[in-house]
Design an enzyme around this catalytic site. Structure first.
Site, PDB file in Angstrom:
ATOM      1  N   THR A  42       0.862  -1.184   0.000  1.00  0.00           N
ATOM      2  CA  THR A  42       0.000   0.000   0.000  1.00  0.00           C
ATOM      3  C   THR A  42       0.899   1.234   0.000  1.00  0.00           C
ATOM      4  OG1 THR A  42      -1.665  -1.234   1.188  1.00  0.00           O
ATOM      5  CG2 THR A  42      -1.847   1.177   1.263  1.00  0.00           C
TER       6      THR A  42
ATOM      7  N   LEU B 233      -6.991  -8.088   0.799  1.00  0.00           N
ATOM      8  CA  LEU B 233      -7.244  -9.218   1.710  1.00  0.00           C
ATOM      9  C   LEU B 233      -7.333  -8.749   3.160  1.00  0.00           C
ATOM     10  CD1 LEU B 233      -4.465  -9.981   3.440  1.00  0.00           C
ATOM     11  CD2 LEU B 233      -3.761 -10.905   1.259  1.00  0.00           C
TER      12      LEU B 233
ATOM     13  N   PHE C 188     -19.153  -4.293   8.442  1.00  0.00           N
ATOM     14  CA  PHE C 188     -18.332  -3.220   9.006  1.00  0.00           C
ATOM     15  C   PHE C 188     -19.165  -2.166   9.724  1.00  0.00           C
ATOM     16  CE2 PHE C 188     -13.857  -3.975   8.091  1.00  0.00           C
ATOM     17  CZ  PHE C 188     -14.021  -5.219   7.521  1.00  0.00           C
ATOM     18  N   LEU C 189     -20.206  -2.664  10.396  1.00  0.00           N
ATOM     19  CA  LEU C 189     -21.025  -1.791  11.239  1.00  0.00           C
ATOM     20  C   LEU C 189     -21.019  -2.306  12.675  1.00  0.00           C
ATOM     21  CD1 LEU C 189     -24.166  -1.048   9.004  1.00  0.00           C
ATOM     22  CD2 LEU C 189     -22.417   0.592   9.727  1.00  0.00           C
ATOM     23  N   ASP C 190     -20.037  -3.164  13.018  1.00  0.00           N
ATOM     24  CA  ASP C 190     -20.001  -3.694  14.384  1.00  0.00           C
ATOM     25  C   ASP C 190     -19.363  -2.672  15.320  1.00  0.00           C
ATOM     26  OD1 ASP C 190     -21.228  -6.050  13.708  1.00  0.00           O
ATOM     27  OD2 ASP C 190     -19.326  -7.054  13.239  1.00  0.00           O
TER      28      ASP C 190
ATOM     29  N   GLY D 199      -8.255  -1.527  14.783  1.00  0.00           N
ATOM     30  CA  GLY D 199      -6.809  -1.531  14.987  1.00  0.00           C
ATOM     31  C   GLY D 199      -6.186  -2.239  13.806  1.00  0.00           C
TER      32      GLY D 199
ATOM     33  N   CYS E  30      -3.231  -1.954   9.203  1.00  0.00           N
ATOM     34  CA  CYS E  30      -3.592  -1.191   7.999  1.00  0.00           C
ATOM     35  C   CYS E  30      -4.521  -0.009   8.207  1.00  0.00           C
ATOM     36  CB  CYS E  30      -4.122  -2.141   6.948  1.00  0.00           C
ATOM     37  SG  CYS E  30      -2.758  -3.152   6.324  1.00  0.00           S
TER      38      CYS E  30
HETATM   39  P1  NAD Z   1       4.731  -7.805   6.713  1.00  0.00           P
HETATM   40  O1  NAD Z   1       5.437  -6.938   7.666  1.00  0.00           O
HETATM   41  O2  NAD Z   1       3.931  -8.956   7.200  1.00  0.00           O
HETATM   42  O3  NAD Z   1       5.755  -8.396   5.647  1.00  0.00           O
HETATM   43  C1  NAD Z   1       6.658  -7.612   4.961  1.00  0.00           C
HETATM   44  C2  NAD Z   1       7.887  -8.464   4.628  1.00  0.00           C
HETATM   45  O4  NAD Z   1       8.725  -7.714   3.750  1.00  0.00           O
HETATM   46  C3  NAD Z   1       8.746  -8.824   5.854  1.00  0.00           C
HETATM   47  O5  NAD Z   1       8.936 -10.217   5.902  1.00  0.00           O
HETATM   48  C4  NAD Z   1      10.062  -8.071   5.595  1.00  0.00           C
HETATM   49  O6  NAD Z   1      11.203  -8.768   6.081  1.00  0.00           O
HETATM   50  C5  NAD Z   1      10.069  -7.998   4.081  1.00  0.00           C
HETATM   51  N1  NAD Z   1      10.940  -6.942   3.552  1.00  0.00           N
HETATM   52  C6  NAD Z   1      11.019  -5.637   3.944  1.00  0.00           C
HETATM   53  N2  NAD Z   1      11.936  -4.997   3.204  1.00  0.00           N
HETATM   54  C7  NAD Z   1      12.456  -5.910   2.336  1.00  0.00           C
HETATM   55  C8  NAD Z   1      13.448  -5.860   1.326  1.00  0.00           C
HETATM   56  N3  NAD Z   1      14.097  -4.716   1.057  1.00  0.00           N
HETATM   57  N4  NAD Z   1      13.726  -6.981   0.627  1.00  0.00           N
HETATM   58  C9  NAD Z   1      13.082  -8.139   0.905  1.00  0.00           C
HETATM   59  N5  NAD Z   1      12.135  -8.258   1.848  1.00  0.00           N
HETATM   60  C10 NAD Z   1      11.824  -7.157   2.559  1.00  0.00           C
HETATM   61  O7  NAD Z   1       3.827  -6.809   5.838  1.00  0.00           O
HETATM   62  P2  NAD Z   1       2.354  -7.094   5.259  1.00  0.00           P
HETATM   63  O8  NAD Z   1       1.366  -7.023   6.351  1.00  0.00           O
HETATM   64  O9  NAD Z   1       2.413  -8.280   4.372  1.00  0.00           O
HETATM   65  O10 NAD Z   1       2.140  -5.777   4.374  1.00  0.00           O
HETATM   66  C11 NAD Z   1       2.852  -5.573   3.171  1.00  0.00           C
HETATM   67  C12 NAD Z   1       2.195  -4.407   2.433  1.00  0.00           C
HETATM   68  O11 NAD Z   1       0.871  -4.780   2.026  1.00  0.00           O
HETATM   69  C13 NAD Z   1       2.008  -3.129   3.265  1.00  0.00           C
HETATM   70  O12 NAD Z   1       2.161  -2.029   2.412  1.00  0.00           O
HETATM   71  C14 NAD Z   1       0.577  -3.229   3.744  1.00  0.00           C
HETATM   72  O13 NAD Z   1       0.007  -1.968   3.979  1.00  0.00           O
HETATM   73  C15 NAD Z   1      -0.109  -3.878   2.558  1.00  0.00           C
HETATM   74  N6  NAD Z   1      -1.303  -4.657   2.896  1.00  0.00           N
HETATM   75  C16 NAD Z   1      -1.319  -5.458   4.001  1.00  0.00           C
HETATM   76  C17 NAD Z   1      -2.447  -6.226   4.282  1.00  0.00           C
HETATM   77  C18 NAD Z   1      -2.511  -7.084   5.511  1.00  0.00           C
HETATM   78  O14 NAD Z   1      -3.597  -7.569   5.812  1.00  0.00           O
HETATM   79  N7  NAD Z   1      -1.448  -7.307   6.248  1.00  0.00           N
HETATM   80  C19 NAD Z   1      -3.550  -6.189   3.415  1.00  0.00           C
HETATM   81  C20 NAD Z   1      -3.490  -5.373   2.275  1.00  0.00           C
HETATM   82  C21 NAD Z   1      -2.349  -4.616   2.017  1.00  0.00           C
HETATM   83  C1  UGA Z   2      -8.439  -4.434   6.420  1.00  0.00           C
HETATM   84  C2  UGA Z   2      -9.409  -4.428   5.230  1.00  0.00           C
HETATM   85  O1  UGA Z   2     -10.642  -5.042   5.617  1.00  0.00           O
HETATM   86  C3  UGA Z   2      -8.817  -5.180   4.053  1.00  0.00           C
HETATM   87  O2  UGA Z   2      -9.689  -5.098   2.935  1.00  0.00           O
HETATM   88  C4  UGA Z   2      -7.464  -4.554   3.704  1.00  0.00           C
HETATM   89  O3  UGA Z   2      -6.839  -5.253   2.660  1.00  0.00           O
HETATM   90  C5  UGA Z   2      -6.571  -4.574   4.924  1.00  0.00           C
HETATM   91  O4  UGA Z   2      -7.215  -3.871   6.013  1.00  0.00           O
HETATM   92  C6  UGA Z   2      -5.266  -3.902   4.661  1.00  0.00           C
HETATM   93  O5  UGA Z   2      -5.196  -2.969   3.893  1.00  0.00           O
HETATM   94  O6  UGA Z   2      -4.330  -4.363   5.286  1.00  0.00           O
HETATM   95  P1  UGA Z   2      -7.736  -6.200   8.311  1.00  0.00           P
HETATM   96  O7  UGA Z   2      -7.043  -5.033   8.928  1.00  0.00           O
HETATM   97  O8  UGA Z   2      -7.001  -7.467   8.146  1.00  0.00           O
HETATM   98  O9  UGA Z   2      -8.265  -5.781   6.838  1.00  0.00           O
HETATM   99  O10 UGA Z   2      -9.025  -6.542   9.165  1.00  0.00           O
HETATM  100  P2  UGA Z   2     -10.546  -6.038   9.212  1.00  0.00           P
HETATM  101  O11 UGA Z   2     -11.414  -7.217   9.234  1.00  0.00           O
HETATM  102  O12 UGA Z   2     -10.822  -5.011   8.201  1.00  0.00           O
HETATM  103  O13 UGA Z   2     -10.591  -5.368  10.657  1.00  0.00           O
HETATM  104  C7  UGA Z   2      -9.872  -4.180  10.938  1.00  0.00           C
HETATM  105  C8  UGA Z   2     -10.221  -3.687  12.321  1.00  0.00           C
HETATM  106  O14 UGA Z   2     -11.554  -3.182  12.354  1.00  0.00           O
HETATM  107  C9  UGA Z   2     -10.159  -4.762  13.402  1.00  0.00           C
HETATM  108  O15 UGA Z   2      -9.570  -4.207  14.564  1.00  0.00           O
HETATM  109  C10 UGA Z   2     -11.599  -5.112  13.662  1.00  0.00           C
HETATM  110  O16 UGA Z   2     -11.827  -5.568  14.974  1.00  0.00           O
HETATM  111  C11 UGA Z   2     -12.271  -3.767  13.432  1.00  0.00           C
HETATM  112  N1  UGA Z   2     -13.689  -3.877  13.025  1.00  0.00           N
HETATM  113  C12 UGA Z   2     -14.038  -4.490  11.868  1.00  0.00           C
HETATM  114  C13 UGA Z   2     -14.674  -3.299  13.823  1.00  0.00           C
HETATM  115  O17 UGA Z   2     -14.369  -2.707  14.887  1.00  0.00           O
HETATM  116  N2  UGA Z   2     -15.977  -3.358  13.425  1.00  0.00           N
HETATM  117  C14 UGA Z   2     -16.360  -3.968  12.257  1.00  0.00           C
HETATM  118  O18 UGA Z   2     -17.564  -3.973  11.948  1.00  0.00           O
HETATM  119  C15 UGA Z   2     -15.360  -4.550  11.465  1.00  0.00           C
END
Ligand code: NAD
Ligand code: UGA
Length: 457
Positions: A128, A164, A275-277, A283, A286
């Protein structure tokens, strides 16, 4: 038959590993690269760095098509498409810190300048990143290439934001609501459509039914709009939750029940039920980071984002409300034992990034309460992050002698807590603050607990 590609994924975290596993599952050959050597060594041995349902099975099942490595160079030589899926944590001013993305982009450029390739490498930004990052990545690849032997390199940058959710990441990746692609180059978009074809057409083998019966929408747009879609989606969802929390706070004052109210408004298709809970608020790694990053972008462009600021402020207030609710029946927190049930930021993950449990525990400790935490999977991680909190590995152990319990994260196991047993184990006044409105108030009261939810007095 769908075309098969050599796919590279840089960053073996939540997004990278799930992307890699799902790409392998739909038939592509995948190399996952991470700079963290321990992480890669463990992955080679079948040990996952995160708790994510179905991910272990998905990797094991497609193991012959997945390689793990710490080296970027071979991946750049061999892959048709490389996903950047590294973390983009918040900087001090709230803006996304792009240093990991930048390091990978430069590395790709350097490697590209050292290899012979027949086709341009497609570099896909899945992290992101703020609007404009696609162009920034492109510039850094070029800069990296100029450090190497052959400055003339061929690549295309594409934005493919990830939607996701942790806890259902594999399901969300195989059955997404939509796939968003941003690029200036039509051929790159065409290749990306081919890559995703089994998902778009839902034509892969799965035991994870029910699957959608219609094709998954494939949205193509320019780079900047794709980057903006990601932030707008997360900001909207976070705002929707804050809106529900605002309504809950009003419900509490007028004697309405927010669960009935949100069920009633959610049936309107224009609003939708999800997402109305109401409760402790949002937290995770993201929503907090992305809302702040979008606000930083707006301010950089001299626009004050009033709705986003309000969403953040309501969310911060929800966490403090837990303390207010505890004080209402405990009066003083000093010397009181408080059990925190559920520590991860949401159920079905061990992720503690921006978990409400941690900030609530810190406030409680600072007011002299003794905090005992329990979580089905995140206990050990929480204990390492917060040595002052006692972490136990059984919910009833946490409740033993507790004057109050806060349901922070609604794990299935905690939704189904034996309330009578809880009441027997707890000490007076036996207060249960239900931070997720997950327990039936009447059942809690019948068991002998004082019950306080959010917006449902
Ligand atoms: P994460 O911290 O779980 O994983 C990131 C990985 O990247 C780590 O294992 C780290 O060691 C590796 N890394 C960092 N710098 C590197 C480099 N220079 N070379 C090789 N590896 C390197 O992160 P995440 O939660 O998977 O999130 C990744 C991105 O996706 C973020 O921008 C986040 O906002 C976005 N995103 C996350 C979610 C989610 O649910 N976690 C959902 C949608 C989008
Ligand atoms: C969220 C988005 O739902 C994903 O689509 C997105 O890809 C992701 O962020 C991201 O960019 O990383 P995530 O953070 O894994 O996913 O979890 P959610 O299910 O969205 O919950 C986020 C927070 O909102 C949690 O703390 C959850 O407890 C809270 N929540 C969720 C509420 O308080 N009320 C609700 O109705 C739903």
């Amino acid at each position: 038959m769908a075309e098969r590609f050599d796919v590279g994924v840089v960053g073996a975290g939540y997004v990278g590993l799930v992307t890699g596993a799902c790409m392998a599952h739909i038939g592509h050959t995948v190399t996952c690269v991470d700079k963290n050597e321990g992480r890669i060594e463990n992955l080679k041995r079948g040990k996952l760095p995160i708790y994510e349902p179905q991910l272990g099975e998905m990797i094991a099942r497609n193991r012959k098509r997945i390689r793990f490595s710490t080296e970027l160079h071979p991946l750049v030589r061999e892959a048709d498409i490389v996903f950047i899926a590294v973390d983009t944590p918040p900087g001090d001013d709230g803006a996304a810190d792009l240093s990991n993305v930048a390091a990978v982009a430069r590395g790709i450029g350097r490697s590209l300048s050292e290899v012979e390739r027949e086709r341009p490498l497609i570099v896909v930004n899945k992290s992101t990143v703020p609007v404009g990052s696609g162009d920034y990545v492109s510039m850094l690849i070029q800069e990296g290439a100029e450090e190497g032997p052959n400055g003339e390199v061929s690549y295309r940058v594409v934005s493919n934001p990830e939607f996701l959710r942790e806890g259902s990441a594999v399901y969300d990746s195989l059955f997404p609501d939509r796939i968003v692609l941003g690029a200036e180059d039509r051929e790159a978009l065409h290749t990306m459509r081919e890559l995703y074809r089994p998902i778009i057409e839902q034509s892969f083998a799965t035991e994870l039914d029910p699957r959608p019966t219609v094709a998954v929408p494939f949205v193509t747009t320019d780079l900047a709009s794709a980057e903006m879609i990601k932030y707008a989606a997360n900001a909207f969802l976070a705002t929707k939750i804050s809106f529900a929390n605002e309504i809950a706070n009003i419900c509490e004052r007028v004697g309405a029940d927010v669960k009935s109210v949100t069920a009633g408004i959610g049936l309107d298709h224009r609003i939708g039920p999800r997402f109305l809970d109401a409760g402790i608020g949002w937290g995770g790694s993201c929503f907090p980071k992305d809302v702040r990053a979008l606000m930083a972008t707006a301010r950089e462009h001299e626009y004050e984002p009033a709705i986003l600021a309000a969403a953040v402020s309501v969310n911060e207030r929800q966490r403090r409300l837990v303390i207010t609710k505890l004080q209402r029946d405990l009066h003083t927190l000093k010397g009181k034992r408080v059990a925190l049930l559920g520590l991860s930021f949401k159920p079905n993950t061990d992720d503690l990034r921006e978990a409400p449990s941690l900030s609530i525990a810190r406030i409680l400790e600072s007011r002299g309460a003794r905090v005992v935490g329990y979580d089905p999977v995140a206990g050990k991680r929480a204990a390492a992050l917060m040595p002052e909190m006692k972490v136990v590995f059984d919910p009833y152990e946490a409740l033993k002698g507790a004057n109050a319990a806060v349901l922070v994260t609604e794990w299935e196991e905690l939704r189904n807590l034996d309330l009578e047993r809880a009441a027997t184990l707890m000490a007076r006044p036996r207060l249960l603050v239900d931070g997720r409105n997950a327990i039936e108030p009447a059942a809690a009261r019948a068991a002998g607990l004082i019950y306080q939810g959010f917006g449902r007095e």
